[in-house]
Design a protein around this motif. Structure first.
Motif, PDB file in Angstrom:
ATOM      1  N   TRP A 259       0.845  -1.213   0.000  1.00 18.21           N
ATOM      2  CA  TRP A 259       0.000   0.000   0.000  1.00 18.21           C
ATOM      3  C   TRP A 259       0.870   1.249   0.000  1.00 18.21           C
ATOM      4  CZ3 TRP A 259      -0.319   4.210   3.169  1.00 18.21           C
ATOM      5  CH2 TRP A 259      -1.421   5.040   3.017  1.00 18.21           C
ATOM      6  N   LYS A 260       1.910   1.266   0.810  1.00 18.67           N
ATOM      7  CA  LYS A 260       2.796   2.426   0.886  1.00 18.67           C
ATOM      8  C   LYS A 260       3.459   2.694  -0.457  1.00 18.67           C
ATOM      9  CE  LYS A 260       6.605   4.346   3.645  1.00 18.67           C
ATOM     10  NZ  LYS A 260       7.545   4.051   4.761  1.00 18.67           N
ATOM     11  N   ARG A 261       3.910   1.650  -1.118  1.00 17.64           N
ATOM     12  CA  ARG A 261       4.508   1.823  -2.438  1.00 17.64           C
ATOM     13  C   ARG A 261       3.476   2.329  -3.446  1.00 17.64           C
ATOM     14  NH1 ARG A 261       8.084  -2.383  -0.717  1.00 17.64           N
ATOM     15  NH2 ARG A 261       6.552  -4.035  -1.076  1.00 17.64           N
ATOM     16  N   ALA A 262       2.242   1.906  -3.255  1.00 14.92           N
ATOM     17  CA  ALA A 262       1.178   2.288  -4.175  1.00 14.92           C
ATOM     18  C   ALA A 262       0.754   3.749  -4.036  1.00 14.92           C
ATOM     19  CB  ALA A 262      -0.032   1.380  -3.984  1.00 14.92           C
ATOM     20  N   LEU A 263       1.244   4.432  -3.023  1.00 11.55           N
ATOM     21  CA  LEU A 263       0.989   5.874  -2.937  1.00 11.55           C
ATOM     22  C   LEU A 263       1.504   6.586  -4.175  1.00 11.55           C
ATOM     23  CD1 LEU A 263       1.881   6.582   0.798  1.00 11.55           C
ATOM     24  CD2 LEU A 263      -0.392   6.656  -0.239  1.00 11.55           C
ATOM     25  N   GLU A 264       2.592   6.087  -4.727  1.00 11.32           N
ATOM     26  CA  GLU A 264       3.136   6.650  -5.956  1.00 11.32           C
ATOM     27  C   GLU A 264       2.711   5.840  -7.182  1.00 11.32           C
ATOM     28  OE1 GLU A 264       4.755   9.440  -6.331  1.00 11.32           O
ATOM     29  OE2 GLU A 264       4.792   9.900  -4.182  1.00 11.32           O
TER      30      GLU A 264
ATOM     31  N   ALA B 204      -2.625  15.479 -10.937  1.00 12.03           N
ATOM     32  CA  ALA B 204      -1.872  14.387 -11.541  1.00 12.03           C
ATOM     33  C   ALA B 204      -1.511  13.300 -10.538  1.00 12.03           C
ATOM     34  CB  ALA B 204      -0.606  14.926 -12.200  1.00 12.03           C
ATOM     35  N   LYS B 205      -1.556  13.628  -9.249  1.00 12.05           N
ATOM     36  CA  LYS B 205      -1.195  12.661  -8.226  1.00 12.05           C
ATOM     37  C   LYS B 205      -2.383  11.851  -7.710  1.00 12.05           C
ATOM     38  CE  LYS B 205       2.965  15.014  -6.597  1.00 12.05           C
ATOM     39  NZ  LYS B 205       3.680  15.551  -5.416  1.00 12.05           N
TER      40      LYS B 205
ATOM     41  N   ASP C 116      -9.049   9.795  -2.344  1.00 15.07           N
ATOM     42  CA  ASP C 116      -8.268   9.116  -3.376  1.00 15.07           C
ATOM     43  C   ASP C 116      -8.188   7.642  -3.027  1.00 15.07           C
ATOM     44  OD1 ASP C 116      -6.822   8.947  -5.737  1.00 15.07           O
ATOM     45  OD2 ASP C 116      -4.899   9.337  -4.775  1.00 15.07           O
ATOM     46  N   ASN C 117      -7.935   6.820  -4.034  1.00 19.33           N
ATOM     47  CA  ASN C 117      -7.708   5.404  -3.766  1.00 19.33           C
ATOM     48  C   ASN C 117      -6.335   5.002  -4.276  1.00 19.33           C
ATOM     49  OD1 ASN C 117      -7.905   3.635  -6.381  1.00 19.33           O
ATOM     50  ND2 ASN C 117      -9.562   5.136  -6.603  1.00 19.33           N
ATOM     51  N   ARG C 118      -5.760   4.022  -3.620  1.00 22.33           N
ATOM     52  CA  ARG C 118      -4.411   3.581  -3.968  1.00 22.33           C
ATOM     53  C   ARG C 118      -4.421   2.391  -4.922  1.00 22.33           C
ATOM     54  NH1 ARG C 118      -5.146   7.633  -0.317  1.00 22.33           N
ATOM     55  NH2 ARG C 118      -6.272   6.097   0.928  1.00 22.33           N
ATOM     56  N   TYR C 119      -5.603   2.048  -5.412  1.00 21.46           N
ATOM     57  CA  TYR C 119      -5.720   0.949  -6.363  1.00 21.46           C
ATOM     58  C   TYR C 119      -5.400   1.389  -7.797  1.00 21.46           C
ATOM     59  CZ  TYR C 119      -8.297  -1.289  -2.547  1.00 21.46           C
ATOM     60  OH  TYR C 119      -8.660  -1.824  -1.328  1.00 21.46           O
ATOM     61  N   GLY C 120      -5.446   2.698  -8.045  1.00 23.75           N
ATOM     62  CA  GLY C 120      -5.263   3.189  -9.397  1.00 23.75           C
ATOM     63  C   GLY C 120      -6.457   2.906 -10.288  1.00 23.75           C
TER      64      GLY C 120
ATOM     65  N   ASP D 259      -8.742   0.526   2.384  1.00 29.28           N
ATOM     66  CA  ASP D 259      -7.890   1.615   1.904  1.00 29.28           C
ATOM     67  C   ASP D 259      -8.193   2.912   2.649  1.00 29.28           C
ATOM     68  OD1 ASP D 259      -6.026   2.963   0.338  1.00 29.28           O
ATOM     69  OD2 ASP D 259      -7.405   3.235  -1.332  1.00 29.28           O
ATOM     70  N   LEU D 260      -8.355   2.793   3.972  1.00 31.74           N
ATOM     71  CA  LEU D 260      -8.539   3.960   4.855  1.00 31.74           C
ATOM     72  C   LEU D 260      -9.773   4.788   4.501  1.00 31.74           C
ATOM     73  CD1 LEU D 260      -4.825   5.186   5.032  1.00 31.74           C
ATOM     74  CD2 LEU D 260      -5.969   3.548   6.529  1.00 31.74           C
ATOM     75  N   ALA D 261     -10.784   4.135   3.913  1.00 33.18           N
ATOM     76  CA  ALA D 261     -11.998   4.844   3.484  1.00 33.18           C
ATOM     77  C   ALA D 261     -11.668   5.968   2.519  1.00 33.18           C
ATOM     78  CB  ALA D 261     -12.790   5.373   4.685  1.00 33.18           C
ATOM     79  N   ALA D 262     -10.629   5.739   1.697  1.00 31.20           N
ATOM     80  CA  ALA D 262     -10.181   6.701   0.681  1.00 31.20           C
ATOM     81  C   ALA D 262      -9.649   7.996   1.296  1.00 31.20           C
ATOM     82  CB  ALA D 262     -11.292   7.001  -0.324  1.00 31.20           C
ATOM     83  N   SER D 263      -9.188   7.922   2.520  1.00 31.82           N
ATOM     84  CA  SER D 263      -8.628   9.109   3.182  1.00 31.82           C
ATOM     85  C   SER D 263      -7.447   9.664   2.388  1.00 31.82           C
ATOM     86  CB  SER D 263      -8.179   8.737   4.599  1.00 31.82           C
ATOM     87  OG  SER D 263      -7.705   9.859   5.297  1.00 31.82           O
ATOM     88  N   ASN D 264      -7.429  10.983   2.211  1.00 32.43           N
ATOM     89  CA  ASN D 264      -6.353  11.617   1.458  1.00 32.43           C
ATOM     90  C   ASN D 264      -6.146  13.040   1.957  1.00 32.43           C
ATOM     91  OD1 ASN D 264      -4.417  12.025  -0.652  1.00 32.43           O
ATOM     92  ND2 ASN D 264      -6.010  12.949  -1.907  1.00 32.43           N
ATOM     93  N   LYS D 265      -6.870  14.003   1.404  1.00 30.69           N
ATOM     94  CA  LYS D 265      -6.711  15.395   1.799  1.00 30.69           C
ATOM     95  C   LYS D 265      -8.066  16.034   2.097  1.00 30.69           C
ATOM     96  CE  LYS D 265      -2.586  15.952  -1.093  1.00 30.69           C
ATOM     97  NZ  LYS D 265      -1.639  15.802   0.036  1.00 30.69           N
TER      98      LYS D 265
END
Length: 213
Positions: free
Chosen positions: A9-14, A86-87, A112-116, A130-136
């Motif tokens: 998951w951490k790698r999938a942030l990028e 873009a992120k 955001d989701n980390r699944y892409g 996925d943290l309920a899509a927690s982001n910003k």
């Protein structure tokens, strides 16, 4: 349960390629707990909680709900902040109400989701893990909420009108009653797909503003 490695998951942030398919609620919650510990290394401590998928339409769309997820220190942004499109996997912006230290604030969440993947490719258990899509969350001005008060959201290609529903807001507070910190209490106008430019949420004499770049 397929995948769901918190370090992936951490790698999938990028890379936006996380794979996780929980088979039930218990599995999804356990994955969320493990992922949250890894997320703290990136975003700082948990400072609050969010609730999502509380409406009947969203429950039908994702196959269940409601869900809750943590908010992190570095994801809480000041009014007028900029966010890079873009992120994000499949950019959304959600006009919401934020509650902290006994006060209500207008807010614009950028989940955001980390699944892409697109949101319509996910289910509620995948979102929960996925943290309920927690982001910003861009936190705007403090306001005094009044039931039925009009909410307006404007920006490039967007002109939305919503209403403050105190019954729903109070129900979401109840869902989060066992959580510590600030609370993100759900949408008060329709989510929208942002493009580059500035968006403004207005209600109750206050504003929340975000700039997408």
């Amino acid at each position: 349960m397929k995948g769901c490695d918190p370090f992936e998951w951490k790698r999938a942030l990028e890379e936006k390629n996380w794979k996780c398919e929980p088979e039930n609620l218990e599995e999804a919650l356990e994955v969320q707990r493990k992922v949250a510990e890894v997320a703290k290394e990136v975003w700082g401590p948990v400072t609050g909680w969010k609730v999502g998928l509380t409406g009947e339409e969203s429950k039908r769309k994702f196959g269940g709900g409601p869900i809750t997820g943590p908010l992190f220190r570095d994801g809480l942004l000041g009014n007028g902040s900029s966010v890079e499109l873009a992120k994000l996997s499949d950019p959304l912006a959600e006009p919401e109400i934020f509650f902290c230290d006994g006060s209500f604030f207008l807010a614009i969440e950028i989940p955001d989701n980390r699944y892409g993947k697109r949101w319509d490719e996910l289910n509620w258990l995948m979102l929960l893990a996925d943290l309920a899509a927690s982001n910003k969350v861009v936190v705007g001005k403090e306001v005094e909420l009044r039931d039925g008060e009009e909410v307006r959201v404007s920006g490039p290609g967007v002109n939305l009108v919503g209403r403050i529903d105190m019954k729903r807001i109070n129900a979401n507070v109840e869902l989060l009653k066992d959580k510590e910190g600030c609370l993100l209490l759900g949408t008060v106008a329709d989510p929208f797909k942002p493009t580059a430019g500035e968006y403004v949420m207005e209600c109750c004499g206050g504003r929340a503003t975000v700039k997408f770049i």
